[in-house]
Structures are given as structure tokens and as C-alpha cells.
Motif scaffolding. Structure first.
Motif, mmCIF file in Angstrom:
data_model
loop_
_atom_site.group_PDB
_atom_site.id
_atom_site.type_symbol
_atom_site.label_atom_id
_atom_site.label_comp_id
_atom_site.label_asym_id
_atom_site.label_seq_id
_atom_site.Cartn_x
_atom_site.Cartn_y
_atom_site.Cartn_z
ATOM 1 N N VAL A 1 11.187 48.089 46.413
ATOM 2 C CA VAL A 1 10.490 49.214 47.031
ATOM 3 C C VAL A 1 11.394 49.904 48.044
ATOM 4 C CG1 VAL A 1 8.513 49.910 48.419
ATOM 5 C CG2 VAL A 1 8.262 48.111 46.688
ATOM 6 N N LYS A 2 11.502 51.236 47.899
ATOM 7 C CA LYS A 2 12.296 52.049 48.821
ATOM 8 C C LYS A 2 11.373 52.989 49.585
ATOM 9 C CE LYS A 2 15.987 52.193 45.339
ATOM 10 N NZ LYS A 2 15.120 51.719 44.244
ATOM 11 N N SER A 3 11.952 53.649 50.588
ATOM 12 C CA SER A 3 11.181 54.600 51.385
ATOM 13 C C SER A 3 10.642 55.716 50.491
ATOM 14 C CB SER A 3 12.081 55.208 52.476
ATOM 15 O OG SER A 3 11.375 56.175 53.206
ATOM 16 N N TRP B 1 1.953 54.580 42.340
ATOM 17 C CA TRP B 1 1.858 55.627 41.330
ATOM 18 C C TRP B 1 3.242 56.085 40.881
ATOM 19 C CZ3 TRP B 1 3.214 60.884 41.165
ATOM 20 C CH2 TRP B 1 2.715 61.578 40.062
ATOM 21 N N SER B 2 4.168 56.351 41.844
ATOM 22 C CA SER B 2 5.509 56.827 41.483
ATOM 23 C C SER B 2 6.301 55.738 40.750
ATOM 24 C CB SER B 2 6.275 57.286 42.731
ATOM 25 O OG SER B 2 6.515 56.202 43.612
ATOM 26 N N ILE B 3 6.118 54.472 41.152
ATOM 27 C CA ILE B 3 6.818 53.374 40.479
ATOM 28 C C ILE B 3 6.285 53.202 39.058
ATOM 29 C CG2 ILE B 3 7.272 50.877 40.526
ATOM 30 C CD1 ILE B 3 6.988 51.060 43.613
ATOM 31 N N ALA B 4 4.952 53.294 38.911
ATOM 32 C CA ALA B 4 4.351 53.165 37.577
ATOM 33 C C ALA B 4 4.863 54.261 36.651
ATOM 34 C CB ALA B 4 2.827 53.221 37.688
ATOM 35 N N LYS B 5 4.957 55.478 37.167
ATOM 36 C CA LYS B 5 5.448 56.593 36.356
ATOM 37 C C LYS B 5 6.902 56.375 35.942
ATOM 38 C CE LYS B 5 5.945 60.717 38.274
ATOM 39 N NZ LYS B 5 7.321 61.183 38.037
ATOM 40 N N LEU C 1 8.718 48.084 52.549
ATOM 41 C CA LEU C 1 10.105 48.331 52.182
ATOM 42 C C LEU C 1 10.802 47.019 51.821
ATOM 43 C CD1 LEU C 1 11.225 50.985 54.829
ATOM 44 C CD2 LEU C 1 10.615 51.362 52.456
ATOM 45 N N GLY C 2 11.575 47.041 50.747
ATOM 46 C CA GLY C 2 12.313 45.858 50.319
ATOM 47 C C GLY C 2 11.514 44.915 49.444
#
Length: 563
Positions: free
Chosen positions: A523-525, A530-534, A556-557
Motif C-alpha cells: 500500500v502506497k500513499s 477500489w484503486s488496488i482492485a481496479k 501505508l506499507g
């Protein structure tokens, strides 16, 4: 005059005057929502510099919405004679029955909200609807082909009308642009390029494919087409928020918790779909429709002024502008490599046969091309403002805004701004490579002998057909192509031709990340579920299940399993 004489006179007028007598009354808008004509000369705001607004924000909507008309007083239309001043009356029962008849994969719910928009498009804004009818043949064939290829309902083509009124250059107040009104960030996430020279949000082919993929993702995410359409307008976050507030999950159940514009968005879509399927029943006739120009791609690796090219191949420059709306400044920059330019299909053979002489005469010589090539970043420091940064690099404030999708002048310390042109010095290696590729002659096609050709970058139907001794029409027919658009990697059936050109069988091995790292995301800033799933073509619910997450909160991280 006695009542008998009056009745006789009315009958006589109807018989002698025919239909003209029926429509002789001077109705006004306040008198009846069913008999009023659209204001003469009315034009919806559609020019490049104007904002395309939803109907709920359009001129006169508030007045219309407050009329409180009674649709139950409408009568069923059985027969009518075409008359430009005649607006049929249609009951709710008939409207609902007609919607059911054209319903496909997307539910077409009928209610008072939908009824108001049907009357809005078929009664008050008839002029606007006629304009839309004029443009549908230009874009609907492309929409239908791409929507079918992506695997989403063909009815979604009507959504572009609500978004942009079928105007490729439509621009909203918040920076959304094109037929499908992509915001810069969303457009880039779906592969649309945006820079000083090109904005692919205005490319009908590429923007439609991006919109189809985004809508498919939204449907996979919500499992509901009504919610997917609403989310296209306001974003999936607002849909989830309305669902949390209501504890319900269907569009009409969360309707009152949605943003105002979104509440009108789906009803507009249903209404426009209805009206365009029943134009004749509402006495809407377009006698002067526009049609798509049959086009084909040519590939260039130099600057090309569209107006000069139009003169060389003897076509109207306006037609070239229409075929290449993504070129913001009406020319291809000198840094272009295998740029796909659309020209009328009837002129392709002439162009290819005279390629060298034509390209020599069409180079852009104006002052709008930037010095230097490429792009670099400026990191905002304390005391910076857009004016200061623009002066520093010899560019304009509006250019910096456009390159970075800024709607205002607010910037923050540490922000990275894209800058193109002046101030950029290409490396020696890049300079050498660019100087060695100035030839206007396209690379020869590697001919296959197994009956299948794999399209490579820079190849067009013309050069492929020529390499295999075929015509463009034969190549299109063999592959079921309805247009001349092809993509790198696409497989085409060809005649088993000569082996004069050797096909290259060398392959470059690419290193792959280890299976464990490929299946994990750190995980980043700015990341969200939703954005990761996409990014990984999955769903939020699947991510939560894989990682035993109870909420949408991330840190984060944090390491997440994605497969």
C-alpha cells in the motif's frame, strides 16, 4: 352567433382547412406541455469553448420542473399525420409499455422522473433532440462495434449523448472532456494519452473503448447496471456512501442520498434511449442526417499540418479535423513516431503511392510547436506560483494547467508538475536515435506463409493488403472488419503469399517477478481498496476476503494479497 352556427363553422373549418385548422391555435409553453414547440432557433451549448451541462442544469429546466403537469390527462396516440408543428400526446401506460419493448440487459424503470425527461427531450427541447438525431449515424456504428467487442450492452451508446451530446470536443466546467467526458486522471488510468499536442479523450475510437472498459469494471464491481451508470457519473465512492446511509443497494432505493446531478443522470439516459427509439411516434424527423466518413489509418513519423495535408490529398480540411479530433492544435508534432492519422479511405491509395512527395510538402511550419521534445517534471517549491513557473520555462500558464489537469491556479509545495518543450534537453542517445529515424518510408511488412498475419506498430490495412497481393476490401471481408481500424498484436487472416520477405522469429526474453511478489501489493500513499482492485482486475470484496479485512481502511506499507 348561435351555438349551432358556431359548431357548424368549426366542422366546416376542419373539413376545408384539414390538419392546418387543428393546429391553428396559438399555444404557449404555459398552456400545455404537450403542444408547445421548442423555442425557434434554440441551440444547446455545444461549441468547443462552452460547457456541456446535464439537462437539470440547462436553461429553462427549473421552470419546466415546477410546472406540475398532469401526465394522466394525456391520451393514447393511434395515428397521426406528419406535421412539424404537431407534438403527440402519449399516456404513461403507453410509455411504460414501449420501454418494456426495448428493454435489454439494462433495466428501463418508468416513473415520474423518467416521464419528465421524456417530455423534456420530446416536447420542450425538440430542437436539441433533432440535433442529436443528426449526429447519431456518425458515432453509433463505432460505439456499437466497440461495446460488443468489450462485452457490454449496446444500449450504453446512449450514455454518450447525456455526457457530451455526441460532441468529441465537449468540455465541462470541471475539466471532463470528449464524447465520454473523462476526467484527466480517469482517462490516463484507462490508457488515454493527454499532452500539449494530443488529447485522446477526444478520440472516438480510443475514448469509447476506455469508457466501455470502465463501465464493465463498474458493473463487475456493483453487479448492477443502474448503479454502474450512476457511478460513471458521480464515482463509485458516492454510490457506496449512499448505500451506507440508507442500508439499501438498488439505485431507486438510494436515489435521495445521491448527488443532485446523478439523480437526474439515469432518468435522462432512460428517457433519451426511449425518445431515440420512438422518434416517429413523437413526430421527430431528421431530414438532414450526418454520416460517418469512411476512413483508414496512415502512419507518419514527422510533423504533419492537417490543412496542408488536406490540400495535398484534395479533401476538405474540416473533414480531416473531424477525423482526427484528438489533435488539439490540428497538426502532428515533429517528435511523432508511427502516429496513426485518419484520412478518408478513398484517398489512402493516392497517399501511399505519393507518400514521399506529399509528406515533404505537409510539414508544420507555424509557431505553436514547442522547442525541444519530451516531458520533464518541476517540483513546486515555497514561493512558486503558476506564473513564475511559466516564465521560468518559457511556456504559458494555460499550458501548465492543461498538461496537469488543473482547473484552478492552486498548487502545493512538493507537487510535481509536468512541463513540455522548452527547458528539456534530450540525451545524446535519444538525439542520435531520433536523427536516425527521419525517413518517411514505412518499414516493409514481414510476410507470413501460414495464412495469418500479426499486426505490428505502424502497419495499416493498405500496406498489409499490398504485401499479400490483396485489396483492402478483400482483407476486411476475410476478417469481418467493418472499419479500417487495426491494433498491434491483432491477428488477421491473409492469403498464403510469397516468402520474399523473411519473417523475424527472434524473441526477446523478459524477466518476470517472482510469483510471491507478483501476487502481493504494498500500500502506497493515495491507494484505496477500489484503486488496488481496479489495478489487479479484481473486486473490493475479493480483496477483503483474501486479506481478512473487516473495513476499507488501509495503512501505508501494508502488504495485501491480490491473487
Amino acid at each position: 352567433m348561435s351555438s349551432i352556427k358556431k359548431a357548424f363553422l368549426v366542422i366546416l373549418l376542419l373539413v376545408v382547412g384539414g390538419e392546418a385548422a387543428v393546429y391553428a391555435q396559438d399555444y404557449s409553453w404555459e398552456d400545455s406541455v404537450y403542444t408547445v414547440q421548442a423555442p425557434e432557433g434554440y441551440v444547446f451549448p455545444m461549441s468547443e469553448d462552452e460547457v456541456v451541462e446535464a439537462a437539470t442544469s440547462a436553461p429553462g429546466w427549473d421552470e419546466y420542473a415546477d410546472l406540475g403537469f398532469d401526465p394522466d390527462k394525456a391520451i393514447i396516440l393511434d395515428d397521426f399525420i406528419r406535421n412539424d408543428g404537431y407534438i403527440p400526446r402519449v399516456s404513461n401506460e403507453v410509455l411504460e409499455e414501449r420501454l418494456k419493448a426495448v428493454e435489454g440487459d439494462i433495466p428501463l424503470t418508468f416513473n415520474n422522473n423518467v416521464r419528465m425527461f421524456i417530455d423534456y427531450f420530446s416536447v420542450k427541447k425538440r430542437g436539441y433532440t433533432l440535433e442529436i438525431m443528426q449526429r447519431t449515424n456518425m458515432y453509433f456504428p463505432t460505439f456499437e462495434r466497440i461495446l460488443n467487442e468489450v462485452g457490454v450492452p449496446e444500449e450504453l451508446k446512449y450514455l454518450s449523448i447525456i455526457e457530451s451530446a455526441l460532441k468529441p470536443v465537449a468540455l465541462s466546467r470541471v475539466g471532463a472532456k470528449g464524447l465520454w467526458q473523462f476526467m484527466p486522471a480517469t482517462g490516463r488510468s484507462y490508457g488515454l494519452k493527454m499532452n500539449y499536442y494530443v488529447d485522446e479523450r477526444m478520440d472516438p475510437e480510443k475514448s469509447t473503448r476506455a469508457a466501455a472498459k470502465y463501465l464493465k469494471y463498474l458493473h463487475d464491481y456493483f453487479g448492477d447496471w443502474e448503479l454502474a451508470i450512476a457511478a460513471y457519473n458521480c464515482g463509485p465512492g458516492n454510490i457506496r456512501k449512499a448505500q451506507r446511509r440508507t442500508g439499501k443497494f438498488h439505485f431507486w432505493d438510494i436515489y435521495h442520498k445521491l448527488p443532485r446531478e446523478t439523480r437526474g443522470y439515469l432518468p435522462q439516459f432512460v428517457a433519451m434511449l426511449y425518445v431515440l427509439n420512438y422518434t416517429e411516434e413523437h413526430n421527430l424527423f431528421q431530414d438532414n442526417p450526418n454520416y460517418e466518413i469512411p476512413a483508414a489509418e496512415i502512419f507518419v513519423s514527422q510533423s504533419v499540418d492537417l490543412s496542408k495535408l488536406a490540400s495535398e490529398i484534395k479533401v476538405c480540411k474540416e473533414d480531416l479535423y473531424l477525423l482526427n479530433p484528438e489533435l488539439r492544435l490540428k497538426f502532428v508534432p515533429k517528435s511523432a513516431k508511427n502516429y496513426a492519422l485518419n484520412i478518408p479511405a478513398a484517398r489512402v491509395e493516392n497517399f501511399e503511392e505519393n507518400r514521399a512527395s506529399i509528406l515533404k510538402n505537409v510539414k508544420y511550419t507555424g509557431s505553436r510547436e514547442l522547442d525541444g521534445e519530451g516531458m520533464f517534471y518541476h517540483r513546486v517549491r515555497s514561493g512558486d506560483n503558476l506564473g513564475k513557473i511559466a516564465r521560468m520555462y518559457g511556456v504559458k500558464i494555460w499550458q501548465i494547467k492543461d498538461w496537469n489537469g488543473l482547473s484552478g491556479s492552486m498548487i502545493r509545495i512538493g507537487q510535481k508538475l509536468r512541463i513540455y518543450g522548452r527547458g528539456y534537453t534530450p540525451s545524446k542517445a535519444k538525439t542520435a536515435s531520433s536523427s536516425s529515424s527521419t525517413s518517411s518510408k514505412p518499414k516493409p511488412v514481414s510476410v507470413s506463409t501460414n495464412g495469418t498475419h500479426t499486426v505490428k506498430s505502424g502497419e495499416s490495412l493498405y500496406v498489409i493488403a499490398k504485401a499479400y497481393g490483396m485489396t483492402i476490401e478483400q482483407l476486411k471481408s476475410a476478417n469481418g472488419l467493418t472499419s479500417s481500424k487495426i491494433r498491434p498484436g491483432q491477428k488477421l487472416k491473409v492469403s498464403k503469399g510469397s516468402t520474399t520477405a523473411k519473417s523475424s522469429n527472434t524473441s526477446n526474453s523478459t524477466s518476470k517477478a517472482s510469483a510471491s511478489s507478483a501476487n502481493m501489493h504494498t500500500v502506497k500513499s493515495g491507494d484505496s481498496l477500489w484503486s488496488i482492485a481496479k489495478k489487479y482486475a479484481t473486486t473490493v470484496s475479493q480483496l477483503k476476503k483474501l486479506n481478512n479485512l473487516k473495513s476499507d481502511k488501509l495503512s501505508l506499507g501494508q502488504k495485501l494479497k491480490v491473487k
